[in-house]
Design an enzyme around this catalytic site. Structure first.
Site, PDB file in Angstrom:
ATOM      1  N   ASN A   1      15.814-127.825  70.980  1.00 33.94           N
ATOM      2  CA  ASN A   1      16.513-128.722  71.368  1.00 33.94           C
ATOM      3  C   ASN A   1      17.044-128.881  72.889  1.00 33.94           C
ATOM      4  O   ASN A   1      17.978-129.310  73.321  1.00 33.94           O
ATOM      5  CB  ASN A   1      17.761-128.739  70.686  1.00 33.94           C
ATOM      6  CG  ASN A   1      17.502-128.595  69.282  1.00 33.94           C
ATOM      7  OD1 ASN A   1      17.026-129.654  68.763  1.00 33.94           O
ATOM      8  ND2 ASN A   1      18.267-127.980  68.539  1.00 33.94           N
TER       9      ASN A   1
ATOM     10  N   HIS B   1      23.662-134.081  69.680  1.00 32.42           N
ATOM     11  CA  HIS B   1      22.449-134.464  70.070  1.00 32.42           C
ATOM     12  C   HIS B   1      22.586-135.651  71.045  1.00 32.42           C
ATOM     13  O   HIS B   1      21.572-136.130  71.604  1.00 32.42           O
ATOM     14  CB  HIS B   1      21.589-134.695  68.915  1.00 32.42           C
ATOM     15  CG  HIS B   1      21.162-133.390  68.110  1.00 32.42           C
ATOM     16  ND1 HIS B   1      20.265-132.793  68.568  1.00 32.42           N
ATOM     17  CD2 HIS B   1      21.939-132.865  67.024  1.00 32.42           C
ATOM     18  CE1 HIS B   1      20.321-131.496  67.507  1.00 32.42           C
ATOM     19  NE2 HIS B   1      21.264-131.728  66.764  1.00 32.42           N
TER      20      HIS B   1
ATOM     21  N   LYS C   1      22.003-127.625  73.405  1.00 34.47           N
ATOM     22  CA  LYS C   1      21.277-128.563  73.342  1.00 34.47           C
ATOM     23  C   LYS C   1      20.856-129.035  74.580  1.00 34.47           C
ATOM     24  O   LYS C   1      20.062-128.730  75.492  1.00 34.47           O
ATOM     25  CB  LYS C   1      21.377-129.411  72.279  1.00 34.47           C
ATOM     26  CG  LYS C   1      21.682-128.751  70.917  1.00 34.47           C
ATOM     27  CD  LYS C   1      22.018-129.680  69.774  1.00 34.47           C
ATOM     28  CE  LYS C   1      22.570-128.862  68.704  1.00 34.47           C
ATOM     29  NZ  LYS C   1      21.897-127.820  67.981  1.00 34.47           N
TER      30      LYS C   1
ATOM     31  N   GLU D   1      27.695-138.235  62.688  1.00 34.70           N
ATOM     32  CA  GLU D   1      27.173-137.739  63.935  1.00 34.70           C
ATOM     33  C   GLU D   1      26.903-138.914  65.045  1.00 34.70           C
ATOM     34  O   GLU D   1      26.919-140.107  64.639  1.00 34.70           O
ATOM     35  CB  GLU D   1      25.705-137.128  63.646  1.00 34.70           C
ATOM     36  CG  GLU D   1      25.975-135.802  63.163  1.00 34.70           C
ATOM     37  CD  GLU D   1      24.705-135.144  62.596  1.00 34.70           C
ATOM     38  OE1 GLU D   1      23.713-135.164  63.337  1.00 34.70           O
ATOM     39  OE2 GLU D   1      24.707-134.532  61.507  1.00 34.70           O
TER      40      GLU D   1
ATOM     41  N   ASP E   1      30.338-136.095  65.925  1.00 32.56           N
ATOM     42  CA  ASP E   1      29.646-134.738  66.281  1.00 32.56           C
ATOM     43  C   ASP E   1      28.497-135.233  67.346  1.00 32.56           C
ATOM     44  O   ASP E   1      27.587-136.203  66.876  1.00 32.56           O
ATOM     45  CB  ASP E   1      29.108-134.364  64.880  1.00 32.56           C
ATOM     46  CG  ASP E   1      27.893-133.050  65.356  1.00 32.56           C
ATOM     47  OD1 ASP E   1      27.656-132.948  66.518  1.00 32.56           O
ATOM     48  OD2 ASP E   1      27.891-132.228  64.150  1.00 32.56           O
TER      49      ASP E   1
ATOM     50  N   SER F   1      20.562-135.460  63.620  1.00 30.94           N
ATOM     51  CA  SER F   1      19.864-134.332  63.861  1.00 30.94           C
ATOM     52  C   SER F   1      18.530-134.238  63.402  1.00 30.94           C
ATOM     53  O   SER F   1      17.653-133.713  63.716  1.00 30.94           O
ATOM     54  CB  SER F   1      20.525-132.878  63.707  1.00 30.94           C
ATOM     55  OG  SER F   1      20.972-132.994  62.349  1.00 30.94           O
TER      56      SER F   1
ATOM     57  N   HIS G   1      26.084-133.183  59.678  1.00 31.64           N
ATOM     58  CA  HIS G   1      25.714-131.733  59.715  1.00 31.64           C
ATOM     59  C   HIS G   1      26.320-130.908  58.889  1.00 31.64           C
ATOM     60  O   HIS G   1      27.372-130.883  58.408  1.00 31.64           O
ATOM     61  CB  HIS G   1      25.604-131.422  61.052  1.00 31.64           C
ATOM     62  CG  HIS G   1      25.174-130.161  61.331  1.00 31.64           C
ATOM     63  ND1 HIS G   1      25.887-128.780  61.641  1.00 31.64           N
ATOM     64  CD2 HIS G   1      23.694-129.660  61.552  1.00 31.64           C
ATOM     65  CE1 HIS G   1      24.572-127.893  61.864  1.00 31.64           C
ATOM     66  NE2 HIS G   1      23.611-128.509  61.867  1.00 31.64           N
TER      67      HIS G   1
HETATM   68  C1  LIG Z   1      24.294-132.362  64.512  1.00 27.53           C
HETATM   69  C2  LIG Z   1      24.698-130.849  64.727  1.00 27.53           C
HETATM   70  N1  LIG Z   1      25.986-130.380  64.837  1.00 27.53           N
HETATM   71  C3  LIG Z   1      26.288-129.006  64.985  1.00 27.53           C
HETATM   72  C4  LIG Z   1      25.485-128.010  65.390  1.00 27.53           C
HETATM   73  C5  LIG Z   1      25.822-126.724  65.604  1.00 27.53           C
HETATM   74  O1  LIG Z   1      25.712-126.704  66.917  1.00 27.53           O
HETATM   75  P1  LIG Z   1      25.230-124.956  67.490  1.00 27.53           P
HETATM   76  O2  LIG Z   1      23.959-124.833  67.454  1.00 27.53           O
HETATM   77  O3  LIG Z   1      26.156-125.070  68.717  1.00 27.53           O
HETATM   78  O4  LIG Z   1      26.073-124.259  66.473  1.00 27.53           O
HETATM   79  C6  LIG Z   1      24.069-128.493  65.205  1.00 27.53           C
HETATM   80  C7  LIG Z   1      22.996-127.452  65.479  1.00 27.53           C
HETATM   81  O5  LIG Z   1      21.898-127.666  64.992  1.00 27.53           O
HETATM   82  C8  LIG Z   1      23.697-129.919  65.155  1.00 27.53           C
HETATM   83  O6  LIG Z   1      22.474-130.384  64.923  1.00 27.53           O
END
Ligand SMILES: Cc1ncc(COP(=O)(O)O)c(C=O)c1O
Length: 378
Positions: free
Chosen positions: A50, A208, A229, A176, A205, A180, A136
């Site tokens: 990422n 990404h 990311k 989101e 969220d 993701s 997520h």
């Molecule tokens: C949409 C989404 N939110 C939150 C997270 C969590 O973030 P972190 O990797 O910093 O724990 C991810 C991680 O893959 C994600 O894809």
């Protein structure tokens, strides 16, 4: 299975995962550059990370990490409310506010803990929360822990979201920005307008989408930003109103009872944020995404409708997706192979991620390998 003794239960569960082809295992991967990785003595072109802007290997970010460690220490030594909150943390919070237009920010050690902590701290069993079907796991876990009444709408379906909001008594809506696993973007403006109409706080969220898509036009009640990311670092932030952040400082158990994010990481993330907001890297990423999509369309690959750095190719069956990923690996390409329960049954996929660090040669070679491997897979 719940009635078996613990070790027997663990063994049975592992066997079940193994037999269904869904056992997850780690593999050693040492990054060689932002766009290549070494695994089992082979160099692979990395289309699985990422690290969208290639900042994990930027010399300026590494230098900032070192300088941050020298000035503030490697570790923060305590939770933020004891003595773990330094000027490095405060400066990064200010920089994130400047970048997002938010009033205040709060730092966490990961996006997962920030998301689930935010939700657990805000909601309880009396609340009804509406969420996109594909939010997520970190949000879902927070919602489960808080025992909220969860109502989910079909992915990105505004009419379905409105139907749920119109039933009344909704405490918040969650989505989101860039999803993701699908790489598509939520209709953020429309969702914000709906939330305003129904007087419902919007929580996004932005793991990404941050700095890569048009997500900052909307000012939500709370926004999650991850540093792992776009920024190529580690850690995360919740940004929102001063009132929200003060509430979290006083009530969020993950924030109060956990060692604060490393101050050196804060300095590195601030440097990465500065590089990410300068134009060339994002423009380079956009060019790479456009090239990949153009070549993939010409080759009639099963692309999803994503304009982001996340470019999934639907393979459907989980055994097949593992085989295709393995064959790509034998040809020198690392791509994500995503299976249930991360995605719904029957929608296993290759998750190909693009980075500003990829060369056009790497992208063309990946397309050629995909064409070959998918033709073999029938
Ligand atoms: C949409 C989404 N939110 C939150 C997270 C969590 O973030 P972190 O990797 O910093 O724990 C991810 C991680 O893959 C994600 O894809």
């Amino acid at each position: 299975m719940g009635e078996l003794p613990l070790l027997a239960r663990i063994t049975a569960r592992q066997q079940q995962l193994h037999d269904s082809g869904l056992l997850r295992q780690r593999r050693l991967m040492d990054a060689a550059t932002a766009a290549t990785v070494t695994a089992d003595n082979a160099n692979l072109h990395n289309f699985a990370s990422n690290d969208y802007l290639g900042l994990s290997r930027a010399p300026q970010v590494a230098a900032a990490l070192f300088a941050g460690a020298q000035q503030y220490g490697v570790g923060s030594t305590a939770s933020p409310l004891v003595c773990g909150y330094s000027s490095a943390h405060q400066q990064l919070e200010h920089a994130l506010c400047a970048a997002t237009g938010a009033e205040a920010a709060l730092l966490f050690s990961s996006g997962f803990s920030a998301n689930s902590a935010l939700i657990k701290t805000l909601f309880n069993g009396d609340d009804t929360v509406v969420a996109d079907k594909l939010v997520h796991a970190s949000m879902i876990d927070g919602l489960r822990d808080a025992k909220v009444k969860l109502k989910r709408y079909q992915h990105n379906d505004l009419a379905a979201a409105e139907r749920l909001l119109s039933q009344g008594k909704v405490t918040a809506l969650l989505t989101e920005t860039i999803f993701s696993m699908d790489g598509d973007c939520a209709p953020l403006h429309e969702l914000a307008a709906l939330c305003q109409q129904y007087d419902c706080p919007l929580i996004v969220d932005d793991a990404h989408g941050f700095l890569l898509a048009d997500t900052l036009q909307v000012v939500p009640f709370a926004r999650l930003i991850t540093f792992g990311k776009t920024l190529g670092c580690q850690g995360a932030a919740i940004v929102g109103s001063q009132q929200l952040i003060d509430f979290l400082v006083a009530n969020c158990r993950e924030y109060i009872y956990s060692t604060a994010l490393s101050p050196a990481c804060c300095v590195a993330a601030q440097q990465a944020l500065q590089l990410a907001t300068e134009p060339p890297l994002v423009a380079q990423l956009q060019q790479n995404i456009a090239l990949f999509r153009q070549l993939a369309q010409q080759a009639k690959l099963p692309l999803l409708a994503s304009a982001s750095a996340i470019q999934p190719l639907l393979i459907c069956a989980s055994e097949q997706v593992m085989q295709v990923a393995q064959q790509l690996r034998e040809r020198g390409f690392l791509v994500g192979a995503i299976r249930p329960p991360t995605v719904p049954q029957g929608s296993s996929r290759l998750r190909i991620t693009l980075s500003a660090a990829h060369s056009t040669t790497q992208i063309s070679a990946l397309i050629a390998a995909l064409v070959e491997v998918l033709a073999d897979a029938g």
